[in-house]
Design a protein around this motif. Structure first.
Motif, PDB file in Angstrom:
ATOM      1  N   VAL A 134       0.908  -1.109   0.131  1.00  0.00           N
ATOM      2  CA  VAL A 134      -0.181  -0.508   0.068  1.00  0.00           C
ATOM      3  C   VAL A 134       1.198   1.491  -0.254  1.00  0.00           C
ATOM      4  N   GLY A 135       0.283   2.038  -0.558  1.00  0.00           N
ATOM      5  CA  GLY A 135       1.597   3.369  -0.833  1.00  0.00           C
ATOM      6  C   GLY A 135       0.186   4.566  -0.549  1.00  0.00           C
ATOM      7  N   ILE A 136       1.220   5.893   1.169  1.00  0.00           N
ATOM      8  CA  ILE A 136      -0.151   6.827   1.288  1.00  0.00           C
ATOM      9  C   ILE A 136       1.127   7.686   1.018  1.00  0.00           C
ATOM     10  N   ARG A 137       0.659   8.553   0.130  1.00  0.00           N
ATOM     11  CA  ARG A 137       0.999  10.385   0.293  1.00  0.00           C
ATOM     12  C   ARG A 137       1.495  10.442   1.367  1.00  0.00           C
ATOM     13  N   PRO A 138       2.740  11.082   1.964  1.00  0.00           N
ATOM     14  CA  PRO A 138       2.916  11.228   2.911  1.00  0.00           C
ATOM     15  C   PRO A 138       1.385  12.939   4.033  1.00  0.00           C
ATOM     16  N   GLU A 139       1.107  13.500   2.850  1.00  0.00           N
ATOM     17  CA  GLU A 139      -0.586  14.399   2.973  1.00  0.00           C
ATOM     18  C   GLU A 139      -0.859  14.077   3.629  1.00  0.00           C
ATOM     19  N   ASP A 140      -1.106  12.951   3.097  1.00  0.00           N
ATOM     20  CA  ASP A 140      -2.388  11.483   3.256  1.00  0.00           C
ATOM     21  C   ASP A 140      -2.520  10.699   4.327  1.00  0.00           C
ATOM     22  N   LEU A 141      -1.863  11.665   5.278  1.00  0.00           N
ATOM     23  CA  LEU A 141      -1.305  11.204   7.293  1.00  0.00           C
ATOM     24  C   LEU A 141      -2.013  12.329   8.002  1.00  0.00           C
ATOM     25  N   SER A 142      -2.406  11.938   8.809  1.00  0.00           N
ATOM     26  CA  SER A 142      -2.605  13.154  10.365  1.00  0.00           C
ATOM     27  C   SER A 142      -3.030  12.407  11.598  1.00  0.00           C
ATOM     28  N   LEU A 143      -2.619  13.975  12.559  1.00  0.00           N
ATOM     29  CA  LEU A 143      -2.769  13.096  13.561  1.00  0.00           C
ATOM     30  C   LEU A 143      -3.959  12.685  14.265  1.00  0.00           C
ATOM     31  N   ALA A 144      -3.613  11.604  14.701  1.00  0.00           N
ATOM     32  CA  ALA A 144      -5.433  11.291  15.080  1.00  0.00           C
ATOM     33  C   ALA A 144      -5.206  11.287  16.736  1.00  0.00           C
ATOM     34  N   ASP A 145      -6.453  11.342  17.310  1.00  0.00           N
ATOM     35  CA  ASP A 145      -6.816  10.611  19.177  1.00  0.00           C
ATOM     36  C   ASP A 145      -6.322   9.360  19.046  1.00  0.00           C
ATOM     37  N   GLU A 146      -5.612   9.529  20.839  1.00  0.00           N
ATOM     38  CA  GLU A 146      -5.403   7.824  21.006  1.00  0.00           C
ATOM     39  C   GLU A 146      -6.531   6.783  20.756  1.00  0.00           C
ATOM     40  N   LEU A 147      -7.616   7.253  20.466  1.00  0.00           N
ATOM     41  CA  LEU A 147      -8.746   6.080  20.677  1.00  0.00           C
ATOM     42  C   LEU A 147      -9.419   5.723  18.774  1.00  0.00           C
ATOM     43  N   GLU A 148      -8.687   6.162  18.770  1.00  0.00           N
ATOM     44  CA  GLU A 148      -9.266   6.954  16.951  1.00  0.00           C
ATOM     45  C   GLU A 148      -8.863   5.852  16.328  1.00  0.00           C
ATOM     46  N   THR A 149      -9.933   4.413  15.639  1.00  0.00           N
ATOM     47  CA  THR A 149      -9.529   3.707  15.195  1.00  0.00           C
ATOM     48  C   THR A 149      -9.493   4.512  13.809  1.00  0.00           C
ATOM     49  N   ASN A 150      -9.584   3.363  12.657  1.00  0.00           N
ATOM     50  CA  ASN A 150      -8.550   3.175  11.273  1.00  0.00           C
ATOM     51  C   ASN A 150      -7.060   4.455  11.523  1.00  0.00           C
ATOM     52  N   ALA A 151      -6.080   4.459  12.634  1.00  0.00           N
ATOM     53  CA  ALA A 151      -5.069   4.840  12.316  1.00  0.00           C
ATOM     54  C   ALA A 151      -4.179   3.987  13.011  1.00  0.00           C
ATOM     55  N   VAL A 152      -3.356   3.879  12.856  1.00  0.00           N
ATOM     56  CA  VAL A 152      -1.859   3.223  13.437  1.00  0.00           C
ATOM     57  C   VAL A 152      -1.030   4.151  14.269  1.00  0.00           C
ATOM     58  N   GLY A 153      -0.856   3.577  15.031  1.00  0.00           N
ATOM     59  CA  GLY A 153       0.937   3.917  16.394  1.00  0.00           C
ATOM     60  C   GLY A 153       1.347   4.163  15.373  1.00  0.00           C
ATOM     61  N   ALA A 154       2.658   4.901  15.797  1.00  0.00           N
ATOM     62  CA  ALA A 154       3.950   5.164  14.859  1.00  0.00           C
ATOM     63  C   ALA A 154       4.465   5.922  15.989  1.00  0.00           C
ATOM     64  N   VAL A 155       5.859   5.601  16.059  1.00  0.00           N
ATOM     65  CA  VAL A 155       7.259   6.492  16.917  1.00  0.00           C
ATOM     66  C   VAL A 155       7.627   7.659  16.382  1.00  0.00           C
ATOM     67  N   VAL A 156       8.015   8.937  16.824  1.00  0.00           N
ATOM     68  CA  VAL A 156       7.855  10.087  16.072  1.00  0.00           C
ATOM     69  C   VAL A 156       9.641  10.214  15.969  1.00  0.00           C
TER      70      VAL A 156
END
Lengths: 383, 281
Positions: free
Chosen positions: A284-306
């Motif tokens: 899967v390809g995701i352009r950098p501008e198609d990612l946004s910060l989400a709340d901790e409990l939000e679904t349809n999101a992935v955990g990331a380490v900055v």
């Protein structure tokens, strides 16, 4: 004015090495065609074949209605601008610009008029009596342009004409070159390795890699509908994030980094073939501008380490890692651009005033309607 | 421990400068001796203890060289032969060098190696056949008897220098020329040659010096007084009964002048011509 038509062009060197494989391409009158690709992809060789500086091993090249495979460079009615400008150091600017006209044995007065007209167009009038070594890089570049346009060629060829300039001047010259090309309305082939240059200048952009023409389309179409992983990675800066992921049953969702991301029905409508990949591994390809910060409990999101945050004022470039296999396409991204090579690395472009710093654990929500899908074996895009 | 900073003259004394001093002195002492001896009176040349500065200064040797020994004719002959050979070498050498540097051609390496081997061939070995050839075609005692062999013997080196110089010039300039509509000869004349001037000067100075000082062929092929060149002329100043050292010295000084001027005028170009291609720009 003329069109350029390349039909099944190949370049095979005497030692058997095939530098250009079977390329067909046509450039319309007045069109600005950019050839882009990593170094060694054959773009310069292709341009030199059009110029007549390299033999064409196979295929036919037409300028206008005429096949010019065997025509010598001077009779092809072309002009070429080289990366190092190739100005004649012992001649003045005026003599440099007028050299081709002098060879054509035009009357002196006419040469003078044409040289002055070209100089005026390029803002070189006050430098006409100088030698190239007394000029700055940008001015030399303009002289090289002047030398090309003074002959009113039907085809203009440019081989990385801006890459010897510093970054600021390059941006300025981009629009100047484009302006002049528009004024002349001449079919133009422009070679660069810089995707930004390609995107900003080209009416259409042809992406080449290892001697193959991968895709030729308008800049926006290349960006939105890349034909494969290579084009997707090459076009766009920062580059697209590519991850190994798995489609769920019925292709209703995507499992990325162990988390489920729902795919809206519209995705299946626009990518009908995706269904045949249900329950399979894909890229899967995701352009950098198609990612946004989400709340901790939000679904349809992935955990990331900055990992790194670059503040550009207008946006934040966040380099992060997620628990998925990232895929890098060889040659598609310049080495200087890849800041991190660690597993699961990615880049997001988020709003400038978000509060993130290196080391933070965040959740990133991808825009699932903007996903790009690729076959994980062949790398070909799935639509 | 802090080393004491040397001041004044002392700071110029180091190994490198001492080495340079030794070399320069040993090269220039004979020249010094040549020049001052030519300015001595004939009787003072063998004087003991030697005169390190001539007293009184005398130009008698110079006068004698020109009036009594016909030195001016030798000088003119040398000039004609040397200038003609140098022009030919540069013309042919630059064309050949350009061809070998740029034009598509088979066996370039073989040609270059052959040239190198030829230029290493000892000159004396070719004198007998050359003499016979010249006799057969009736060229003995003529300017062309020297001009042609001088050209031939100096061409290989000139071609090597010029080819390397051409290889260092950016190719794109010629390609632009081709697109602009220039023929290969036109490119050579209008684009390449003007940029290759340092290379031409280098090859020119070397050829000029080699022809100007050549002795063996000049002695064998032209034995008539009216075609004799300087080196042979000077060598024949002496008779079994008398060796006019002063006159020989004076003539030698005059003979060195053109080379000195040439090297002085073109010294910068010669150095850049020799080092071209050493560093890729």
């Amino acid at each position: 004015m003329a069109t350029i038509n390349l039909e099944n062009i190949k370049k095979i060197y005497p030692n058997g090495y095939e530098a250009v494989h079977d390329i067909s391409l046509s450039i319309a009158e007045g069109e600005f065609m950019v050839l882009v690709g990593p170094s060694g992809c054959g773009k310069t060789t292709l341009l030199r074949m059009v110029a007549g500086l390299e033999d064409i091993s196979h295929g036919s090249l037409k300028i206008g209605e005429k096949v010019v495979n065997e025509v010598s460079p001077k009779d092809r009615d072309i002009a070429m601008v080289f990366q190092n400008y190739a100005l004649y150091p012992h001649m003045t600017v005026a003599e440099n610009i007028g050299f081709a006209l002098k060879l054509k044995k035009l009357p002196k007065e006419e040469i003078g008029n044409k040289v002055r007209a070209a100089a005026e167009l390029l803002g070189l009038t006050e430098w006409l009596d100088r030698k190239p070594r007394e000029l700055s890089g940008g001015q030399r570049q303009r002289v090289a342009m002047g030398r090309a346009i003074v002959r009113e060629p039907s085809v203009l060829l440019m081989d990385e004409p801006l890459s010897n300039l510093d970054a600021k001047l390059r941006v300025k010259m981009r629009s100047e070159v484009l302006k002049i090309q528009r004024q002349l309305g001449v079919a133009t082939m422009y070679v660069t390795h810089d995707q930004t240059e390609a995107m900003t200048m080209g009416d259409r952009v042809a992406v080449l890699n290892s001697g193959n023409l991968l895709q030729c389309d308008t800049p926006q179409n290349l960006y939105d509908y890349p034909i494969d992983q290579f084009v997707a990675s090459f076009i766009g800066s920062p580059a697209i994030n590519l991850y190994q992921a798995e489609l769920t049953q019925g292709a209703k969702g995507l499992i990325l980094a162990g988390e489920l991301i729902d795919l809206p029905d519209s995705v299946l409508v626009s990518h009908p073939i995706l269904e045949s990949y249900a329950s399979k591994q894909i890229t899967v390809g995701i352009r950098p501008e198609d990612l946004s910060l989400a709340d901790e409990l939000e679904t349809n999101a992935v955990g990331a380490v900055v990992e790194i945050v670059e503040a550009l004022g207008s946006e934040l470039i966040v380099h992060f890692t997620i628990k998925a296999n990232s895929i890098t396409v060889e040659g598609a991204i310049e080495e200087a651009e890849t800041i991190m090579e660690s597993k699961g690395a990615g880049v997001a472009r988020i709003e400038p005033r978000a509060i993130v710093k290196a080391g933070d654990n965040v959740r990133l929500k991808p825009n699932s309607t903007a996903f790009h899908f690729f076959d994980s074996v062949t790398g070909i895009a799935i639509y | 421990m802090e080393r004491k900073k040397k001041t004044g003259f002392a700071r110029y004394i180091n190994l490198v400068n001492l080495g340079v001093f030794v070399v320069v002195t040993s090269v220039s002492l004979p020249i010094y001796w040549l020049v001052i001896s030519s300015l001595k009176q004939p009787v003072a040349i063998g004087a003991s203890p030697p005169q390190y500065i001539p007293s009184p200064f005398s130009f008698a040797n110079y006068q004698q060289a020109f009036s009594q020994y016909g030195f001016s004719q030798y000088f003119i002959n040398s000039m004609i032969v040397t200038v003609a050979a140098t022009i030919l070498v540069l013309g042919l050498g630059s064309l050949a060098g350009y061809g070998l540097a740029r034009l598509p051609m088979r066996g370039k390496t073989t040609i270059m190696l052959t040239l190198l081997v030829i230029s290493l061939f000892p000159g004396i070995a070719v004198i007998p056949p050359l003499y016979l050839m010249m006799r057969t075609i009736g060229w003995l005692n003529s300017y062309q008897a020297l001009i042609v062999p001088y050209t031939a013997f100096n061409l290989p080196f000139a071609i090597w220098i010029l080819r390397n110089y051409f290889l260092g010039l950016p190719k794109e300039m010629e390609e632009t020329g081709r697109i602009d509509g220039a023929s290969p000869l036109r490119i050579y004349w209008s684009i390449i040659l003007p940029q290759a001037l340092p290379g031409l000067f280098t090859a020119g100075v070397f050829t000029f010096t080699a022809c100007w000082t050549e002795f063996l062929m000049a002695l064998t092929l032209n034995n008539s007084n009216s075609f004799r060149t300087i080196p042979v002329g000077i060598a024949l100043f002496g008779t079994p009964f008398n060796i006019p050292y002063g006159t020989i010295f004076a003539a030698s000084v005059v003979a060195v002048v053109p080379i000195g001027i040439l090297v002085f005028v073109f010294r910068k170009s010669v150095v850049s011509g020799l080092t071209s291609g050493a560093v890729k720009g």
